[in-house]
Design an enzyme around this catalytic site. Structure first.
Site, PDB file in Angstrom:
ATOM      1  N   CYS A   1     -23.216  -3.696 -18.875  1.00 22.29           N
ATOM      2  CA  CYS A   1     -23.988  -3.623 -17.641  1.00 22.29           C
ATOM      3  C   CYS A   1     -23.244  -4.176 -16.437  1.00 22.29           C
ATOM      4  CB  CYS A   1     -25.323  -4.332 -17.803  1.00 22.29           C
ATOM      5  SG  CYS A   1     -25.165  -6.026 -18.350  1.00 22.29           S
TER       6      CYS A   1
ATOM      7  N   HIS B   1     -28.640  -9.391 -18.211  1.00 19.52           N
ATOM      8  CA  HIS B   1     -28.432  -8.059 -17.655  1.00 19.52           C
ATOM      9  C   HIS B   1     -27.977  -8.202 -16.216  1.00 19.52           C
ATOM     10  CE1 HIS B   1     -28.789  -3.789 -17.644  1.00 19.52           C
ATOM     11  NE2 HIS B   1     -29.778  -3.739 -16.744  1.00 19.52           N
TER      12      HIS B   1
ATOM     13  N   ASP C   1     -30.826   0.506 -11.216  1.00 16.12           N
ATOM     14  CA  ASP C   1     -30.127   0.035 -12.408  1.00 16.12           C
ATOM     15  C   ASP C   1     -29.220   1.139 -12.928  1.00 16.12           C
ATOM     16  OD1 ASP C   1     -29.178  -1.096 -14.669  1.00 16.12           O
ATOM     17  OD2 ASP C   1     -31.137  -1.653 -15.490  1.00 16.12           O
TER      18      ASP C   1
END
Lengths: 644, 317
Positions: free
Chosen positions: A400, A444, A460
């Protein structure tokens, strides 16, 4: 009292048990030296050879202390203090000459137990503490009783501990808690774990390997969907080519939420991480403890969180965040280090030229990630000097932080203000406890872009390449052979249930034992019906409770001091007489058993047979010389069965 | 100075009559205070509590309270280790001055719990340690050296225990009305005096030397001239010649015939002679300025003579 070989073995066991949990954070050579010293002591004890001379011992001690000083570059602080304590306790074993030395070793081992709690206060640690205490107590008793065998020694030690447990429970509940440190703590007092205020390629994926709990959340009312559970942590603004950092905010303005809706209330129990930030759902509106709202919606505690804390918070799921962001902040959100990643800049310029709106630009970027063979992996290859270019055009494998970082880079290059947000995503529901668990493996990173009129909008990019990561968590997004923490793996329902049970237990432990502070103490005692809690009242109640228990113990303990010769035969017979006496047929003082039975039989034919039988058995046992246990047992059974 | 003050305070605070019969230890007799180790441990606990508060260690609180309550409970255990013990003084055999007087006390543990590490000592540090099994009676001996003849009192004894962790000192004082009779220290071996001419027989002891009746093994105190040197030369060991003529001879051990030496010396000399005369099987009598015992020869006679010598000139209390 003499220093028998047995006693020395006990002392070696004490030191071994109290220092074993430290082995994982002591320098390897310290563990090795301590083990060698213990083994040497054990051998000397076994062979009966004399202890080393004082000068040799002194030399070894000085050498060890010097080595520790060199290793840690200091002799002060917690880590080095614990190391020194363990080393000196081990060395003390080689200098046992008098009872005084034994006492010192025992006291030292009690003290070393407590240093272990700097590192862990979990349930297994508590159980291990009890076991260690048992060994120490048994050794301690040995010192006072000399030649007693191991079993009675363990029994005495066990009794001492068992008696102490309820007493200490009372004191634990009622002992007035003093808030906060008594004096300034050294910086190394608390270990820090979890998110930092820096993000470089690899930092998040490293965190994903830990199944340590970051925090737990209980929702009081509506629960958001998993896709909405973005737990906001440090917001990163500054990029130097490889690393994203938090930097300093250009303004001190309080952030504003316009058109807020869909409020959610929840309680967070945050594990200590020794940093100031608190975690809250995007976007936090209110919090129950005194905390600062940074201009970028980051919640900052007034002091580093070095103990488990609990707070209630309210977040809005629909909002317009800072639609009127000041221009200096927007300029920050566009800054890029000069000279890095020319290819990415070119790509971004391309996109900007082809897009008619910011929304279209964002969509283009997400599509790019989605359609160019990008892979979501925990083990991304190392990146070169131009890390964003390297990732976007060569490796195309990342976690991520790679996606969030390069996305923000592209947006900034295309002239759209953007920033990286780190935190946790998702959470695992514990049905038993009714709360969500957020682990380090849920860490994250995502992006936020600033759009005219809409303010900061969460994007995202990881969702574009691996939607499963957001919907089902990390283990669903990764291939099965990826190295993941044991607990984050899909498991059989049984294992899963066991895991949730364990975590619920841990949570209770955390809340009630480790988190038992002034606030919780007052709440608990109020619930028990105690009013106007003051120190004096607590002290009086504590003393009263302890006195009561000690009184009970005293009664039980002193009971066996004088023996009562209990005649089982007589006792059983008297029981029968009592039964009959209650029924209005008391035995006259002069009456023998047989006479009494005859009289009862005449008066009450319904029980005649029973009483005759009992009287006959009694007479045979008492006067007939019957001594067998079976006969006695049969007599007692008959007495029990005798009913009126 | 400090010791005398301490002694004085103890005598005042713990004054008690001398006991007779069986003594049962109860809460009024058992005193408990923390020992030096106890204070040391309290210091360690205080340090731990400071650490708990400062570092907010909940499990540290648990540990500290556990140790503290354990330590506190050992007070009760120490008390129980002594409570309800039954003590009674036993018979004490007489000794000669300079020997150890062996005072015997019978300890009875009526309960079903064993008692551990009971220490019995007197104020001068004479000391004995023992365990007592459940429902068991044991005689415990405390040896106290005697220095001078007369009655030796055991003095006030202390019975204490540090069981189970040494954090508390639980003790009681016992002072029984038992005393040990201390005979005078026998003088160095001396030939027995000649049988007195004043006894009316007119015979001399030397006359009895004529009828040699055999040899017997040497015992301490035998006169040098009687040693059978020839037997020794034949490697038959140290033996003494016996003379039958002495049987029936009466020997008076008479205070008034002794040369003018110190009174204690006289008593020691007489003691030596009583022992020698008894060992040689003579009929002997003892004449002291204030009393006289007619010649006899048996164990009771020997004990009575020694007793007179031990108590000569002392006021019976």
């Amino acid at each position: 009292m003499k220093l028998s070989a047995q006693l020395v073995y006990g002392l070696i066991a004490c030191i071994l048990m109290v220092s074993a949990p430290h082995a994982e954070h002591l320098p390897l050579w310290v563990s090795a030296v301590c083990a060698a010293l213990l083994a040497w002591r054990g051998y000397l004890n076994y062979s009966g050879n004399p202890l080393p001379a004082r000068w040799l011992l002194l030399a070894v001690t000085v050498a060890c202390v010097l080595a520790i000083a060199v290793n840690f570059h200091t002799l002060f602080g917690r880590e080095v203090g614990v190391t020194l304590l363990i080393m000196l306790a081990t060395l003390k074993l080689l200098e046992l000459r008098a009872v005084r030395d034994v006492t010192i070793v025992v006291y030292l081992s009690c003290f070393i137990i407590i240093t272990n709690f700097f590192y862990s206060q979990s349930i297994p640690t508590a159980l291990y503490m009890l076991l260690t205490l048992l060994v120490i107590m048994a050794t301690w008793v040995h010192m006072q009783t000399g030649a007693l065998a191991l079993k009675p020694r363990l029994r005495i030690a066990g009794i001492l501990l068992l008696q102490a447990i309820p007493l200490s429970l009372i004191i634990f509940v009622l002992f007035p808690r003093v808030q906060g440190p008594l004096w300034g703590l050294p910086q190394d007092a608390y270990a820090s774990s979890g998110l930092t205020d820096r993000m470089a390629p690899g930092s998040m994926s490293k965190l994903s390997l830990s199944d340590a709990v970051a925090f737990r959340v209980t929702f009081s009312g509506k629960v958001p969907t998993r896709e909405q559970m973005y737990w906001r942590g440090p917001v990163l603004w500054d990029f130097d080519g490889t690393t994203w950092t938090r930097g300093h905010n250009a303004t001190l303005q309080r952030p504003t939420l316009a058109d807020a809706g869909m409020p959610v209330d929840y309680t967070v129990t945050l594990e200590p991480h020794n940093r100031r930030w608190l975690f809250a759902l995007d976007m936090p509106a209110r919090i129950s403890i005194p905390a600062d709202f940074a201009p970028d919606f980051q919640l900052l505690n007034r002091t580093p969180v070095n103990a488990r804390i609990r707070y209630n918070a309210t977040s809005e799921l629909s909002y317009r965040a800072n639609p009127g962001e000041p221009p200096q902040q927007l300029r920050r959100a566009l800054a890029l280090p000069p000279g890095y990643d020319p290819q990415a800049r070119k790509l971004a310029a391309d996109w900007r030229a082809r897009s008619d709106s910011d929304i279209a630009l964002i969509r283009t970027a997400l599509n790019y990630f989605n359609q160019n063979g990008f892979e979501y992996t925990l083990e991304p290859p190392l990146l070169g000097f131009n890390s964003v270019d390297d990732f976007l055009f060569n490796s195309k494998k990342g976690f991520c932080e790679h996606y969030a970082g390069s996305f923000v880079f592209l947006m900034r290059a295309a002239g759209l203000p953007a920033r990286v947000v780190t935190g946790y995503q998702g959470g695992e529901y514990n049905e038993l406890g009714g709360y969500y668990i957020l682990r380090q493996s849920d860490a994250h990173a995502w992006a936020e872009v600033w759009l005219q009129d809409r303010g900061w909008v969460r994007i995202d990019p990881t969702a574009a390449i691996s939607p499963a990561r957001i919907q089902n968590g990390l283990n669903a997004a990764l291939p099965n052979d990826a190295a993941l923490p044991f607990l984050a793996r899909t498991q059989s329902p049984l294992l899963l249930k066991l895991r949730f049970n364990l975590d619920a237990l841990t949570n209770q432990w955390n809340q009630w034992v480790l988190g038992y502070d002034t606030e919780r103490q007052f709440a608990f005692l109020t619930r028990l019906g105690m009013e106007d809690i003051t120190w004096q009242k607590l002290a009086i109640d504590m003393l009263a409770g302890v006195a009561l228990l000690v009184g009970i113990f005293t009664l039980i303990m002193l009971r066996r001091l004088t023996a009562h010769q209990i005649d089982a035969v007589q006792a059983a017979w008297l029981k029968v007489c009592r039964k009959l006496g209650k029924a209005g047929l008391p035995r006259a003082p002069h009456e023998g058993a047989m006479d009494y039975a005859a009289r009862i039989a005449a008066m009450r034919p319904d029980i005649a047979e029973g009483i005759r039988d009992i009287a006959a058995r009694y007479a045979s046992l008492r006067y007939g010389g019957e001594t067998e246990q079976e006969v006695l047992a049969a007599f007692r059974t008959a007495v029990r069965a005798f009913k009126l | 100075m400090f010791t005398t003050l301490k002694q004085g305070f103890r005598n005042w605070a713990f004054r008690r009559a001398v006991e007779s019969g069986t003594l049962v230890l109860n809460q009024r007799r058992i005193y408990i205070i923390p020992s030096r180790q106890g204070f040391g441990f309290a210091f360690v606990l205080a340090l731990m509590l400071l650490g708990d508060i400062n570092y907010n260690l909940s499990l540290g609180y648990v540990l500290t309270f556990l140790l503290a309550t354990t330590a506190g409970m050992t007070m009760l255990h120490a008390f129980r280790n002594m409570a309800q013990l039954e003590i009674r003084a036993g018979h004490v055999d007489p000794v000669f001055a300079g020997e150890q007087a062996r005072f015997v006390f019978h300890f009875n543990n009526p309960g079903t719990l064993p008692r551990y590490q009971l220490h019995l000592h007197d104020d001068d540090g004479r000391h004995t340690v023992f365990d007592l099994d459940a429902q068991r009676s044991t005689p415990i001996e405390l040896a106290i050296p005697s220095t001078q003849r007369g009655w030796l009192d055991s003095g006030r004894l202390t019975l204490y225990t540090h069981y189970p962790l040494g954090l508390f000192h639980a003790w009681t004082y016992i002072h029984f009305d038992v005393r040990c009779l201390v005979y005078p220290r026998p003088a160095a071996p001396q030939p027995l005096p000649a049988a007195s001419v004043r006894d009316g027989t007119g015979k001399y002891l030397a006359a009895g030397d004529e009828d040699f009746s055999g040899l017997r093994n040497y015992v301490a105190g035998d006169a040098m001239p009687r040693i059978a040197w020839k037997a020794l030369a034949r490697e038959q060991g140290l033996q003494v010649k016996q003379f039958s003529a002495q049987q029936g001879q009466e020997l008076w051990l008479d205070w008034s015939l002794l040369p003018n030496i110190a009174q204690e010396m006289k008593l020691q000399l007489l003691t030596r002679w009583v022992l020698d005369a008894d060992a040689q099987g003579l009929l002997y009598g003892l004449r002291l300025p204030d009393s006289e015992i007619a010649p006899q020869h048996n164990a009771g006679h020997r004990a009575e003579c020694l007793r007179r010598l031990a108590l000569y000139g002392l006021v019976e209390t």
